[in-house]
Design a protein around this motif. Structure first.
Motif, PDB file in Angstrom:
ATOM      1  N   HIS A  58      64.408  51.963  25.303  1.00 30.12           N
ATOM      2  CA  HIS A  58      64.183  53.348  25.726  1.00 30.12           C
ATOM      3  C   HIS A  58      64.006  54.271  24.519  1.00 30.12           C
ATOM      4  CE1 HIS A  58      64.192  56.959  28.101  1.00 30.12           C
ATOM      5  NE2 HIS A  58      65.151  57.456  27.344  1.00 30.12           N
ATOM      6  N   THR A  59      64.846  54.105  23.521  1.00 32.07           N
ATOM      7  CA  THR A  59      64.731  54.981  22.350  1.00 32.07           C
ATOM      8  C   THR A  59      63.431  54.713  21.604  1.00 32.07           C
ATOM      9  OG1 THR A  59      65.986  53.465  20.920  1.00 32.07           O
ATOM     10  CG2 THR A  59      67.247  55.127  22.124  1.00 32.07           C
ATOM     11  N   LEU A  60      62.963  53.481  21.616  1.00 34.15           N
ATOM     12  CA  LEU A  60      61.676  53.159  20.981  1.00 34.15           C
ATOM     13  C   LEU A  60      60.527  53.766  21.782  1.00 34.15           C
ATOM     14  CD1 LEU A  60      62.420  49.405  20.205  1.00 34.15           C
ATOM     15  CD2 LEU A  60      62.374  51.286  18.538  1.00 34.15           C
ATOM     16  N   PHE A  61      60.590  53.618  23.106  1.00 32.81           N
ATOM     17  CA  PHE A  61      59.587  54.238  23.975  1.00 32.81           C
ATOM     18  C   PHE A  61      59.511  55.743  23.705  1.00 32.81           C
ATOM     19  CE2 PHE A  61      59.954  57.136  27.590  1.00 32.81           C
ATOM     20  CZ  PHE A  61      58.616  57.232  27.959  1.00 32.81           C
ATOM     21  N   TYR A  62      60.688  56.378  23.697  1.00 30.74           N
ATOM     22  CA  TYR A  62      60.733  57.835  23.586  1.00 30.74           C
ATOM     23  C   TYR A  62      60.178  58.292  22.237  1.00 30.74           C
ATOM     24  CZ  TYR A  62      62.682  62.488  24.548  1.00 30.74           C
ATOM     25  OH  TYR A  62      62.854  63.827  24.795  1.00 30.74           O
ATOM     26  N   THR A  63      60.508  57.544  21.214  1.00 30.58           N
ATOM     27  CA  THR A  63      59.980  57.855  19.888  1.00 30.58           C
ATOM     28  C   THR A  63      58.463  57.706  19.870  1.00 30.58           C
ATOM     29  OG1 THR A  63      62.050  57.084  18.905  1.00 30.58           O
ATOM     30  CG2 THR A  63      60.154  57.261  17.439  1.00 30.58           C
ATOM     31  N   ALA A  64      57.970  56.616  20.430  1.00 33.57           N
ATOM     32  CA  ALA A  64      56.518  56.402  20.468  1.00 33.57           C
ATOM     33  C   ALA A  64      55.835  57.476  21.311  1.00 33.57           C
ATOM     34  CB  ALA A  64      56.203  55.015  21.028  1.00 33.57           C
ATOM     35  N   SER A  65      56.491  57.884  22.388  1.00 29.59           N
ATOM     36  CA  SER A  65      55.915  58.910  23.263  1.00 29.59           C
ATOM     37  C   SER A  65      55.800  60.252  22.554  1.00 29.59           C
ATOM     38  CB  SER A  65      56.798  59.063  24.517  1.00 29.59           C
ATOM     39  OG  SER A  65      56.392  60.174  25.282  1.00 29.59           O
ATOM     40  N   ASN A  66      56.657  60.463  21.560  1.00 32.73           N
ATOM     41  CA  ASN A  66      56.697  61.752  20.873  1.00 32.73           C
ATOM     42  C   ASN A  66      56.226  61.651  19.427  1.00 32.73           C
ATOM     43  OD1 ASN A  66      57.909  64.001  22.636  1.00 32.73           O
ATOM     44  ND2 ASN A  66      59.152  62.209  23.133  1.00 32.73           N
ATOM     45  N   GLY A  67      55.315  60.740  19.170  1.00 37.16           N
ATOM     46  CA  GLY A  67      54.718  60.645  17.842  1.00 37.16           C
ATOM     47  C   GLY A  67      55.503  59.717  16.955  1.00 37.16           C
ATOM     48  N   ASP A  68      56.532  60.232  16.314  1.00 34.66           N
ATOM     49  CA  ASP A  68      57.407  59.387  15.512  1.00 34.66           C
ATOM     50  C   ASP A  68      58.747  60.079  15.330  1.00 34.66           C
ATOM     51  OD1 ASP A  68      57.235  61.238  13.265  1.00 34.66           O
ATOM     52  OD2 ASP A  68      55.222  60.427  12.952  1.00 34.66           O
ATOM     53  N   LEU A  69      59.655  59.359  14.712  1.00 33.76           N
ATOM     54  CA  LEU A  69      61.021  59.844  14.574  1.00 33.76           C
ATOM     55  C   LEU A  69      61.080  61.157  13.804  1.00 33.76           C
ATOM     56  CD1 LEU A  69      63.619  58.675  15.600  1.00 33.76           C
ATOM     57  CD2 LEU A  69      63.935  57.510  13.441  1.00 33.76           C
ATOM     58  N   GLU A  70      60.293  61.261  12.754  1.00 32.16           N
ATOM     59  CA  GLU A  70      60.365  62.450  11.921  1.00 32.16           C
ATOM     60  C   GLU A  70      59.863  63.682  12.675  1.00 32.16           C
ATOM     61  OE1 GLU A  70      58.664  61.972   8.058  1.00 32.16           O
ATOM     62  OE2 GLU A  70      60.050  63.451   7.213  1.00 32.16           O
ATOM     63  N   THR A  71      58.829  63.479  13.507  1.00 31.81           N
ATOM     64  CA  THR A  71      58.350  64.588  14.334  1.00 31.81           C
ATOM     65  C   THR A  71      59.456  65.061  15.270  1.00 31.81           C
ATOM     66  OG1 THR A  71      56.089  63.753  14.271  1.00 31.81           O
ATOM     67  CG2 THR A  71      56.625  65.261  16.049  1.00 31.81           C
ATOM     68  N   LEU A  72      60.154  64.107  15.869  1.00 37.27           N
ATOM     69  CA  LEU A  72      61.180  64.447  16.850  1.00 37.27           C
ATOM     70  C   LEU A  72      62.260  65.347  16.274  1.00 37.27           C
ATOM     71  CD1 LEU A  72      61.736  61.184  18.894  1.00 37.27           C
ATOM     72  CD2 LEU A  72      61.432  63.464  19.845  1.00 37.27           C
ATOM     73  N   ILE A  73      62.611  65.097  15.010  1.00 36.86           N
ATOM     74  CA  ILE A  73      63.754  65.822  14.465  1.00 36.86           C
ATOM     75  C   ILE A  73      63.354  66.966  13.552  1.00 36.86           C
ATOM     76  CG2 ILE A  73      65.301  63.840  14.675  1.00 36.86           C
ATOM     77  CD1 ILE A  73      64.887  63.302  11.703  1.00 36.86           C
ATOM     78  N   SER A  74      62.058  67.219  13.405  1.00 37.08           N
ATOM     79  CA  SER A  74      61.628  68.219  12.436  1.00 37.08           C
ATOM     80  C   SER A  74      61.272  69.553  13.076  1.00 37.08           C
ATOM     81  CB  SER A  74      60.416  67.715  11.650  1.00 37.08           C
ATOM     82  OG  SER A  74      60.776  66.614  10.861  1.00 37.08           O
ATOM     83  N   VAL A  75      61.221  70.572  12.229  1.00 38.45           N
ATOM     84  CA  VAL A  75      60.798  71.909  12.627  1.00 38.45           C
ATOM     85  C   VAL A  75      59.333  72.087  12.225  1.00 38.45           C
ATOM     86  CG1 VAL A  75      61.130  74.380  12.217  1.00 38.45           C
ATOM     87  CG2 VAL A  75      63.098  72.890  12.611  1.00 38.45           C
ATOM     88  N   ASP A  76      59.068  72.263  10.934  1.00 37.77           N
ATOM     89  CA  ASP A  76      57.680  72.370  10.476  1.00 37.77           C
ATOM     90  C   ASP A  76      56.932  71.094  10.844  1.00 37.77           C
ATOM     91  OD1 ASP A  76      58.334  74.763   9.394  1.00 37.77           O
ATOM     92  OD2 ASP A  76      58.368  74.078   7.314  1.00 37.77           O
ATOM     93  N   GLU A  77      55.847  71.245  11.540  1.00 34.93           N
ATOM     94  CA  GLU A  77      55.040  70.100  12.003  1.00 34.93           C
ATOM     95  C   GLU A  77      55.839  69.137  12.873  1.00 34.93           C
ATOM     96  OE1 GLU A  77      51.824  70.389  11.695  1.00 34.93           O
ATOM     97  OE2 GLU A  77      52.435  72.236  10.707  1.00 34.93           O
ATOM     98  N   GLY A  78      56.966  69.594  13.396  1.00 36.75           N
ATOM     99  CA  GLY A  78      57.800  68.755  14.246  1.00 36.75           C
ATOM    100  C   GLY A  78      57.918  69.315  15.651  1.00 36.75           C
ATOM    101  N   ALA A  79      58.848  68.724  16.395  1.00 34.04           N
ATOM    102  CA  ALA A  79      58.968  69.068  17.811  1.00 34.04           C
ATOM    103  C   ALA A  79      59.636  70.421  18.039  1.00 34.04           C
ATOM    104  CB  ALA A  79      59.743  67.969  18.533  1.00 34.04           C
ATOM    105  N   GLN A  80      60.233  70.991  16.975  1.00 36.75           N
ATOM    106  CA  GLN A  80      60.900  72.291  17.101  1.00 36.75           C
ATOM    107  C   GLN A  80      60.130  73.372  16.319  1.00 36.75           C
ATOM    108  OE1 GLN A  80      62.973  69.431  18.692  1.00 36.75           O
ATOM    109  NE2 GLN A  80      63.076  69.286  16.467  1.00 36.75           N
ATOM    110  N   ARG A  81      58.802  73.316  16.313  1.00 36.23           N
ATOM    111  CA  ARG A  81      58.020  74.158  15.417  1.00 36.23           C
ATOM    112  C   ARG A  81      57.980  75.628  15.817  1.00 36.23           C
ATOM    113  NH1 ARG A  81      51.931  72.399  14.168  1.00 36.23           N
ATOM    114  NH2 ARG A  81      51.635  73.134  16.281  1.00 36.23           N
ATOM    115  N   ASP A  82      57.692  75.903  17.081  1.00 33.77           N
ATOM    116  CA  ASP A  82      57.457  77.283  17.505  1.00 33.77           C
ATOM    117  C   ASP A  82      58.238  77.668  18.746  1.00 33.77           C
ATOM    118  OD1 ASP A  82      55.466  78.205  15.593  1.00 33.77           O
ATOM    119  OD2 ASP A  82      54.100  76.738  16.518  1.00 33.77           O
ATOM    120  N   ARG A  83      58.436  78.976  18.884  1.00 37.64           N
ATOM    121  CA  ARG A  83      59.030  79.520  20.102  1.00 37.64           C
ATOM    122  C   ARG A  83      58.076  80.553  20.711  1.00 37.64           C
ATOM    123  NH1 ARG A  83      64.279  82.058  18.173  1.00 37.64           N
ATOM    124  NH2 ARG A  83      64.518  82.519  20.384  1.00 37.64           N
TER     125      ARG A  83
END
Lengths: 483, 483
Positions: B208-233
């Motif tokens: 599941h964690t591998l699926f979720y990571t693949a679904s969301n690009g990669d691990l670094e995207t998931l946990i990042s702000v700039d160019e990551g999943a937490q970029r904008d509000r």
């Protein structure tokens, strides 16, 4: 006991008030579910002078015990066996005027069908299969190691084990891969998981399997007939227990519960059809996953709701085939097979008594094989067309006991995950993280709301014995607080 | 598409007939849930000329997005960020006349608080923390190894991975123990699981964690702000998206759904209050664990019901503290902390825009820290009294950013598992065995019944982006079959 949360302002107090104003008869306790747990609780409460109403969703009592007929003989579509140590069940059966007879186990061998090899095993507990010495040594050390680990777990509080986080952080399958080195050793442990939990080794926390083993004595008891968990059956079928327990109780059939509302004054239980029952306390005895589908007012605390999201029911189908006689006995088999191929991986002889046994009882001239399809095998098998399902089952019976098995006179399947008011058997299994995350509140009442059922039992969890013990224990808790 | 089972005789045909006979207005599609997925589906269907009614249990739209106010500034009590790759969300926000602003990330460092050591980390993606070389090497090889494994999983069908049974047979925690050798390496991976899935590593299948990571690009995207999943509000709060999407749609608030009955002629959806809505198709967009609580006629097939028993929602509480100014910025911190102590293990600066950022927007004179309490930490924290909960959160903020954090002008908690119509966030996680046991039928319609939501998304699963994509995809599927 955990206190009712402060959010009682959320309760539909008006609702409760309205029920009272129309003068509805109230009972001390409403019990949701007329399975063995609910009925045992009802009896205990009534014997202590309390009034009880039991609301049952189905048109019958018994819950996960259920009677059926095949080729004129009574069969158990659900819970079947009384086992060594099931003291309250034996006493109950006796008190209800019922009799037991031993599961067929004599004069025949059990068939191990592992890794493509057929190996007979003598029927008595502790017998050694004729496997190759390496597989045998592997199996022996695995069983010893698992047994030691299980003995270190207190079934009353598995989360309190010093290594609980570690044991609950992995699957049973991970443990098997790490601790069994041979293909046959691993196969055996995997089939064992399916047979005991109706779930795959991957589905379950290692800690859960250790808890369950400790709750039921030991691994050998769980899988054995003589002196094991499958020792005896009830003449006429185990459903007679629930039917006799229900006699004289106020049981309302066809009454699925939609809502349970409580406040400082009492509880109102409302059925889907809108009938309302007021009480001082309520016991929910349906499996946790179904308990989570009731609309509670106030809503369940976060930890309780999340617990019910995390204890799914197992996947098991019971398949029965009837023959003019139990032909496997003459060929030296006791009707029990353990196989790693499937879809049927475990079988039993569930012929009626009086056929070649010293016991009396109904002597229907029939042999009946029971095959279990469980876990992942059941998930795939369920989706096949009926004729393919049947053929696959009979192919297994034939592989185990010879070509005569291919032509039964009668055949029947009971898929418990397709039952609206059960949705899986035998019981709930805990995925990794659940015992340590939620186990300490598993049995905690919430205000006037109590829980009971085979899933809540400390001893003989998952068995009819556990259901009865849990029901009685919860009744005792309520008797202590009822004024 | 799977066909409706043969058991249509179980449908309350009379029920359907009665609704039609009283001339109730029918729509092409009824949608259960007015979150981003349901509203996106509704828009897509309406734009294609279809009639749609949306039934929402709450008194508001937005589902797991929710607006709030703290110290006069708008805050997101639920889904917050738009991230790199969330193309449909950016386009949607633009079309709705809304604006985004970047998450505060400038001119400050992220705080790593692992194994009792405080280590600053530069804000840009790919920066290297000043850990000891052994821990750093361990972390680097772990991240690389996990990343490689994630890239081997197809998020559209994780169960089809050649090693699916093996990867789904173990927990993420088992993988961490086997592949990370240092305490800091393991700590980091565990916090990462909590932050990304709001569940503990023990709760989840490795697959599941591998699926979720693949679904969301990669691990670094998931946990990042700039160019990551937490970029904008979203300026004004993400709730504005749902509110604007709902404009002009037929959305019925305060309408929790109790029953969905279908037969060959159509579907009837009944609310708890008894209102009935007829349609040709229905989309259920509530999280799987809540979808399982609806009374379906005919009942769901065994595999579908058992699936909903096996995908629990995560455990997360968002805790907000407001201060006269974002004092941590002056001290060189960007407001982000990652800690292995807790109860708050992850923080963000969620001050309104216009404070030291180049972006316009409401310029409330306030600094706001957001702390996440997740997984096992949340389960324990939830049961504490309110004052203890608050103190524990502020103690964390103080430990991370200094004594000024101890005295907020305002404080707020949002516990999603305590929300009756959500029961956990951010989304569902799959325990071991579930993807391989049930994954292939996750998105399968059942007759006239369809599923949508962030849990069903192939890309950006678990995010607002995934919810919108899933809603639109399901609308497209229905448009293909509607005559």
């Amino acid at each position: 006991m955990l206190e009712l949360s402060q959010s009682t302002d959320l309760v539909r107090v008006l609702h409760v008030a309205r029920v009272r104003s129309i003068g509805m008869a109230e009972t001390d306790v409403v019990i949701v579910g007329a399975g063995l747990s609910g009925l045992s609780a009802a009896r205990a409460l009534r014997d202590a002078g309390r009034t009880v109403t039991v609301l049952e969703a189905r048109d019958r009592v018994g819950g996960r015990t259920m009677g059926g007929q095949l080729a004129g003989a009574p069969i158990e579509l659900g819970g079947t066996w009384l086992g060594a140590g099931h003291t309250q069940m034996y006493a109950l059966v006796d008190r209800l005027g019922l009799e037991t007879f031993p599961t067929w186990n004599d004069a025949g061998r059990l068939l191990l069908d592992l890794g493509g090899r057929r190996v007979p095993l003598a029927s008595h507990k502790g017998a050694t299969p004729k496997l190759n010495p390496i597989a045998l040594a592997d199996l022996a050390q695995g069983l010893a190691r698992f047994g030691r680990l299980a003995r270190s777990v207190d079934p009353a509080q598995p989360w309190a084990h010093p290594e609980a986080e570690y044991l609950d952080g992995q699957t049973y399958e991970s443990w098997v891969r790490r601790n069994l080195k041979t293909r046959i050793g691993r196969s055996y442990f995997r089939v064992l998981a399916e047979a005991v939990y109706s779930a795959d080794g991957a589905d379950m926390s290692l800690l859960h399997t250790l808890f369950y083993t400790a709750s039921n004595g030991d691994l050998e008891t769980l899988i054995s007939v003589d002196e094991g968990a499958q020792r005896d059956r009830v003449v006429g079928g185990s459903i007679l227990i629930a039917e006799r327990l229900a006699e004289g109780l106020d049981v309302r059939l066809d009454s699925p519960v939609a809502r349970i509302a409580q406040d400082d004054a009492g509880v109102v239980v409302t059925t889907r059809a809108g009938a309302e029952f007021g009480a001082a306390r309520v016991i929910v005895t349906v499996p946790p996953t179904l308990a989570g589908r009731i609309d509670y007012q106030p809503i369940l605390p976060a930890w309780r709701d999340q617990l019910t999201q995390r204890v799914p029911a197992g996947t098991v189908v019971k398949c029965f085939a009837a023959y003019p006689e139990p032909f496997w006995r003459a060929a030296g088999w006791n009707g029990q097979a353990i196989s790693d191929r499937g879809p049927v991986k475990v079988t039993f002889d569930v012929s009626p008594p009086g056929l070649g046994t010293p016991d009396a009882g109904s002597a229907a001239d029939v042999g009946i094989l029971l095959g279990f399809v469980e876990g992942g095998a059941a998930r795939r098998w369920q989706r096949w067309p009926e004729t393919e399902r049947r053929r696959a089952v009979l192919d297994c019976f034939t592989r185990y006991f010879g070509p005569q098995a291919a032509r039964p006179t009668d055949y029947l399947e009971q898929d418990w995950s397709a039952e609206e008011f059960t949705r899986g058997c035998y019981g709930a299994h805990f995925a990794p993280g659940v015992w340590t995350g939620y186990g300490d509140v598993l049995r905690a009442p919430i205000g006037r709301l109590y829980w009971a059922g085979a899933e809540y039992a400390v001893q003989w969890n998952g068995y009819m014995e556990g259901a009865v013990r849990s029901g009685r224990r919860t009744a005792d808790e309520i008797l202590e607080v009822l004024s």
